[in-house]
Design a protein around this motif. Structure first.
Motif, PDB file in Angstrom:
ATOM      1  N   ARG A 175      -8.539  16.234  13.308  1.00 29.32           N
ATOM      2  CA  ARG A 175      -9.703  16.456  13.102  1.00 29.32           C
ATOM      3  C   ARG A 175     -10.690  16.969  14.469  1.00 29.32           C
ATOM      4  O   ARG A 175     -11.413  18.144  14.178  1.00 29.32           O
ATOM      5  CB  ARG A 175     -10.623  15.283  12.534  1.00 29.32           C
ATOM      6  CG  ARG A 175     -10.009  15.155  11.116  1.00 29.32           C
ATOM      7  CD  ARG A 175     -11.009  14.174  10.269  1.00 29.32           C
ATOM      8  NE  ARG A 175     -10.371  13.747   9.114  1.00 29.32           N
ATOM      9  CZ  ARG A 175     -10.438  14.541   8.037  1.00 29.32           C
ATOM     10  NH1 ARG A 175     -10.939  15.635   8.083  1.00 29.32           N
ATOM     11  NH2 ARG A 175      -9.990  13.975   6.930  1.00 29.32           N
ATOM     12  N   ARG A 205     -12.421  20.511  14.774  1.00 30.99           N
ATOM     13  CA  ARG A 205     -14.031  20.779  14.940  1.00 30.99           C
ATOM     14  C   ARG A 205     -14.220  21.412  16.222  1.00 30.99           C
ATOM     15  O   ARG A 205     -15.014  22.099  16.434  1.00 30.99           O
ATOM     16  CB  ARG A 205     -14.484  19.334  14.993  1.00 30.99           C
ATOM     17  CG  ARG A 205     -16.079  19.155  15.188  1.00 30.99           C
ATOM     18  CD  ARG A 205     -16.349  18.037  15.372  1.00 30.99           C
ATOM     19  NE  ARG A 205     -16.485  17.270  14.129  1.00 30.99           N
ATOM     20  CZ  ARG A 205     -16.970  16.029  13.799  1.00 30.99           C
ATOM     21  NH1 ARG A 205     -17.276  15.045  14.811  1.00 30.99           N
ATOM     22  NH2 ARG A 205     -16.676  15.387  12.569  1.00 30.99           N
ATOM     23  N   VAL A 238      -7.388  11.642  13.578  1.00 31.38           N
ATOM     24  CA  VAL A 238      -8.415  11.715  14.441  1.00 31.38           C
ATOM     25  C   VAL A 238      -8.423  13.013  15.323  1.00 31.38           C
ATOM     26  O   VAL A 238      -8.980  13.902  15.520  1.00 31.38           O
ATOM     27  CB  VAL A 238      -9.111  10.661  15.343  1.00 31.38           C
ATOM     28  CG1 VAL A 238      -9.955  10.922  16.307  1.00 31.38           C
ATOM     29  CG2 VAL A 238      -9.400   9.218  14.209  1.00 31.38           C
ATOM     30  N   ARG A 291     -14.131  17.587   5.202  1.00 31.54           N
ATOM     31  CA  ARG A 291     -14.452  16.030   4.990  1.00 31.54           C
ATOM     32  C   ARG A 291     -14.611  15.459   6.492  1.00 31.54           C
ATOM     33  O   ARG A 291     -14.241  15.990   7.257  1.00 31.54           O
ATOM     34  CB  ARG A 291     -13.189  15.213   4.667  1.00 31.54           C
ATOM     35  CG  ARG A 291     -13.441  13.895   4.174  1.00 31.54           C
ATOM     36  CD  ARG A 291     -12.398  13.251   3.556  1.00 31.54           C
ATOM     37  NE  ARG A 291     -12.065  13.856   2.252  1.00 31.54           N
ATOM     38  CZ  ARG A 291     -10.815  14.259   1.849  1.00 31.54           C
ATOM     39  NH1 ARG A 291      -9.997  14.055   2.725  1.00 31.54           N
ATOM     40  NH2 ARG A 291     -10.724  14.867   0.611  1.00 31.54           N
ATOM     41  N   TRP A 292     -15.523  14.727   6.591  1.00 32.36           N
ATOM     42  CA  TRP A 292     -15.902  14.234   7.756  1.00 32.36           C
ATOM     43  C   TRP A 292     -16.568  15.225   8.912  1.00 32.36           C
ATOM     44  O   TRP A 292     -16.366  15.219   9.910  1.00 32.36           O
ATOM     45  CB  TRP A 292     -14.972  13.396   8.499  1.00 32.36           C
ATOM     46  CG  TRP A 292     -14.349  12.372   7.668  1.00 32.36           C
ATOM     47  CD1 TRP A 292     -13.219  12.408   6.964  1.00 32.36           C
ATOM     48  CD2 TRP A 292     -14.808  11.194   7.498  1.00 32.36           C
ATOM     49  NE1 TRP A 292     -12.824  11.186   6.456  1.00 32.36           N
ATOM     50  CE2 TRP A 292     -13.902  10.365   6.761  1.00 32.36           C
ATOM     51  CE3 TRP A 292     -16.077  10.498   8.240  1.00 32.36           C
ATOM     52  CZ2 TRP A 292     -14.070   9.034   6.552  1.00 32.36           C
ATOM     53  CZ3 TRP A 292     -16.097   9.074   7.901  1.00 32.36           C
ATOM     54  CH2 TRP A 292     -15.163   8.272   6.841  1.00 32.36           C
ATOM     55  N   TRP A 293     -17.254  16.227   8.350  1.00 30.35           N
ATOM     56  CA  TRP A 293     -17.879  17.218   9.017  1.00 30.35           C
ATOM     57  C   TRP A 293     -16.895  17.911  10.189  1.00 30.35           C
ATOM     58  O   TRP A 293     -17.263  18.338  11.180  1.00 30.35           O
ATOM     59  CB  TRP A 293     -19.157  16.670   9.706  1.00 30.35           C
ATOM     60  CG  TRP A 293     -19.904  16.067   8.666  1.00 30.35           C
ATOM     61  CD1 TRP A 293     -20.794  16.913   7.996  1.00 30.35           C
ATOM     62  CD2 TRP A 293     -20.124  14.834   8.503  1.00 30.35           C
ATOM     63  NE1 TRP A 293     -21.600  15.841   7.388  1.00 30.35           N
ATOM     64  CE2 TRP A 293     -21.032  14.778   7.350  1.00 30.35           C
ATOM     65  CE3 TRP A 293     -19.699  13.614   9.140  1.00 30.35           C
ATOM     66  CZ2 TRP A 293     -21.501  13.338   6.949  1.00 30.35           C
ATOM     67  CZ3 TRP A 293     -19.887  12.285   8.703  1.00 30.35           C
ATOM     68  CH2 TRP A 293     -20.991  12.123   7.594  1.00 30.35           C
ATOM     69  N   THR A 294     -15.566  17.932   9.644  1.00 30.98           N
ATOM     70  CA  THR A 294     -14.550  18.774  10.731  1.00 30.98           C
ATOM     71  C   THR A 294     -14.980  20.172  10.860  1.00 30.98           C
ATOM     72  O   THR A 294     -14.860  20.565  11.990  1.00 30.98           O
ATOM     73  CB  THR A 294     -13.171  18.394   9.966  1.00 30.98           C
ATOM     74  OG1 THR A 294     -13.044  16.950   9.963  1.00 30.98           O
ATOM     75  CG2 THR A 294     -12.161  18.835  11.257  1.00 30.98           C
ATOM     76  N   TRP A 297      -3.794   6.800  12.109  1.00 30.98           N
ATOM     77  CA  TRP A 297      -5.168   7.101  12.333  1.00 30.98           C
ATOM     78  C   TRP A 297      -5.697   7.828  13.646  1.00 30.98           C
ATOM     79  O   TRP A 297      -6.386   8.763  13.597  1.00 30.98           O
ATOM     80  CB  TRP A 297      -6.164   5.775  11.998  1.00 30.98           C
ATOM     81  CG  TRP A 297      -6.054   4.819  13.336  1.00 30.98           C
ATOM     82  CD1 TRP A 297      -5.368   3.766  13.359  1.00 30.98           C
ATOM     83  CD2 TRP A 297      -6.858   4.899  14.312  1.00 30.98           C
ATOM     84  NE1 TRP A 297      -5.612   3.176  14.506  1.00 30.98           N
ATOM     85  CE2 TRP A 297      -6.559   3.849  15.320  1.00 30.98           C
ATOM     86  CE3 TRP A 297      -8.051   5.753  14.783  1.00 30.98           C
ATOM     87  CZ2 TRP A 297      -7.293   3.522  16.345  1.00 30.98           C
ATOM     88  CZ3 TRP A 297      -8.567   5.573  15.912  1.00 30.98           C
ATOM     89  CH2 TRP A 297      -8.266   4.353  17.009  1.00 30.98           C
TER      90      TRP A 297
END
Length: 86
Positions: free
Chosen positions: A39, A43, A36, A65-68, A32
């Protein structure tokens, strides 16, 4: 090489900056923390890039996804080579 997008924006007039995403680096990242980090790098690059071109809807969904990456910047441009089959 994401940092070149920022450098290109310093030119006058700035050229359009396009990033091509050929693999699902988020999915391929191990663990994970690595996911992160991928991402966060995407971003951080997003403001300097005009379009993120992805070779499949799966990759486009992953970077969105996840506002990346803002979805308005994501385009799907399928590879021009048909997959090998029987």
């Amino acid at each position: 090489v994401l940092y070149l997008g920022r450098a290109a924006k310093l030119l006058a007039p700035p050229p359009p900056v396009v990033h091509t995403e050929h693999g699902n680096h988020v999915r391929l990242a191990g663990g994970w923390r690595a996911k992160v980090q991928v991402r966060l790098r995407l971003r951080a690059a997003a403001p300097a890039i005009d379009r993120f071109c992805c070779v499949s809807p799966e990759i486009a969904a992953s970077v969105g996804r996840w506002w990346t990456v803002p979805r308005r910047k994501i385009e799907v441009v399928p590879n021009g080579v048909a997959p090998a089959g029987p």
